[in-house]
Design a protein around this motif. Structure first.
Motif, PDB file in Angstrom:
ATOM      1  N   SER A   6      -7.143  -2.079   6.933  1.00  0.00           N
ATOM      2  CA  SER A   6      -6.463  -0.829   7.106  1.00  0.00           C
ATOM      3  C   SER A   6      -5.527  -0.646   8.133  1.00  0.00           C
ATOM      4  CB  SER A   6      -7.662   0.430   7.013  1.00  0.00           C
ATOM      5  OG  SER A   6      -8.484   0.256   8.267  1.00  0.00           O
ATOM      6  N   ILE A  11       1.285   3.146   5.935  1.00  0.00           N
ATOM      7  CA  ILE A  11       0.939   4.424   5.158  1.00  0.00           C
ATOM      8  C   ILE A  11       1.989   5.417   5.493  1.00  0.00           C
ATOM      9  CG2 ILE A  11      -0.731   6.411   5.111  1.00  0.00           C
ATOM     10  CD1 ILE A  11      -1.987   3.956   4.423  1.00  0.00           C
ATOM     11  N   GLU A  77      -9.167   4.161  -5.941  1.00  0.00           N
ATOM     12  CA  GLU A  77      -9.427   5.158  -4.824  1.00  0.00           C
ATOM     13  C   GLU A  77      -7.955   5.914  -4.621  1.00  0.00           C
ATOM     14  OE1 GLU A  77      -9.774   4.646  -0.128  1.00  0.00           O
ATOM     15  OE2 GLU A  77     -11.257   3.758  -1.181  1.00  0.00           O
ATOM     16  N   LYS A  78      -6.952   5.046  -4.590  1.00  0.00           N
ATOM     17  CA  LYS A  78      -5.439   5.532  -4.416  1.00  0.00           C
ATOM     18  C   LYS A  78      -4.909   6.092  -5.547  1.00  0.00           C
ATOM     19  CE  LYS A  78      -5.235   4.424  -0.149  1.00  0.00           C
ATOM     20  NZ  LYS A  78      -5.038   5.430   0.906  1.00  0.00           N
ATOM     21  N   HIS A  80      -3.650   4.828  -8.011  1.00  0.00           N
ATOM     22  CA  HIS A  80      -2.142   4.019  -8.272  1.00  0.00           C
ATOM     23  C   HIS A  80      -2.697   2.578  -8.576  1.00  0.00           C
ATOM     24  CE1 HIS A  80       2.084   3.544  -8.184  1.00  0.00           C
ATOM     25  NE2 HIS A  80       1.807   2.140  -7.229  1.00  0.00           N
ATOM     26  N   LYS A 106       4.091   4.163  -2.501  1.00  0.00           N
ATOM     27  CA  LYS A 106       2.940   3.748  -3.185  1.00  0.00           C
ATOM     28  C   LYS A 106       2.622   2.254  -3.627  1.00  0.00           C
ATOM     29  CE  LYS A 106       1.790   8.112  -5.244  1.00  0.00           C
ATOM     30  NZ  LYS A 106       1.639   8.897  -6.480  1.00  0.00           N
ATOM     31  N   GLU A 109       2.718   0.088  -0.323  1.00  0.00           N
ATOM     32  CA  GLU A 109       1.054   0.253   0.180  1.00  0.00           C
ATOM     33  C   GLU A 109       0.530  -0.583  -0.542  1.00  0.00           C
ATOM     34  OE1 GLU A 109      -2.142   3.307   1.275  1.00  0.00           O
ATOM     35  OE2 GLU A 109      -0.758   3.822   0.013  1.00  0.00           O
TER      36      GLU A 109
END
Length: 122
Positions: A6, A11, A77-78, A80, A106, A109
């Motif tokens: 992470s 981000i 979760e995103k 996308h 997006k 990421e």
């Protein structure tokens, strides 16, 4: 490993005062190339489409599917999701933000996450 992963993700900054975030803004082709060079060098612009692509090769189907399962949880979760195709040990991926009709933060990421996740199954 998840904590390190992470921290490695890019981000994008988000402006809470506007209805559209930077993550929703389509990159120009020059911006796509710069983002890929900086954050996801194994990815390339997709010929004939405003998208990016990459092919992953794993030792076997089990590792390819484990990779896809890990990415699916993150993508869900995103909210996308990748366009992908799997045959045995290969996973071919295309990323684009449909609401922007092209590549956005997006996609960068998710590309970075996928690269880090793939390393777990090599």
């Amino acid at each position: 490993a998840a904590q390190a992963l992470s921290r490695a993700l890019y981000i994008p900054p988000r402006d809470p005062h506007t209805p559209t975030t930077m993550a929703d803004e389509k990159f120009t082709m020059d911006e796509v190339k710069a983002q890929l060079a900086a954050y996801a060098p194994e990815w390339a612009p997709k010929e004939g489409r405003d998208a990016i692509e990459r092919k992953y090769v794993f030792a076997d189907f089990k590792k390819a599917f484990a990779f896809m399962t890990k990415v699916a949880a993150f993508a869900d979760e995103k909210d996308h999701h990748p366009e992908w195709f799997n045959v045995y040990n290969r996973v071919e991926v295309q990323l684009a933000t449909h609401t922007a009709n092209g590549v956005t933060h997006k996609d960068i990421e998710l590309a970075k996450y996928m690269d880090a996740a793939a390393a777990d199954f090599q």
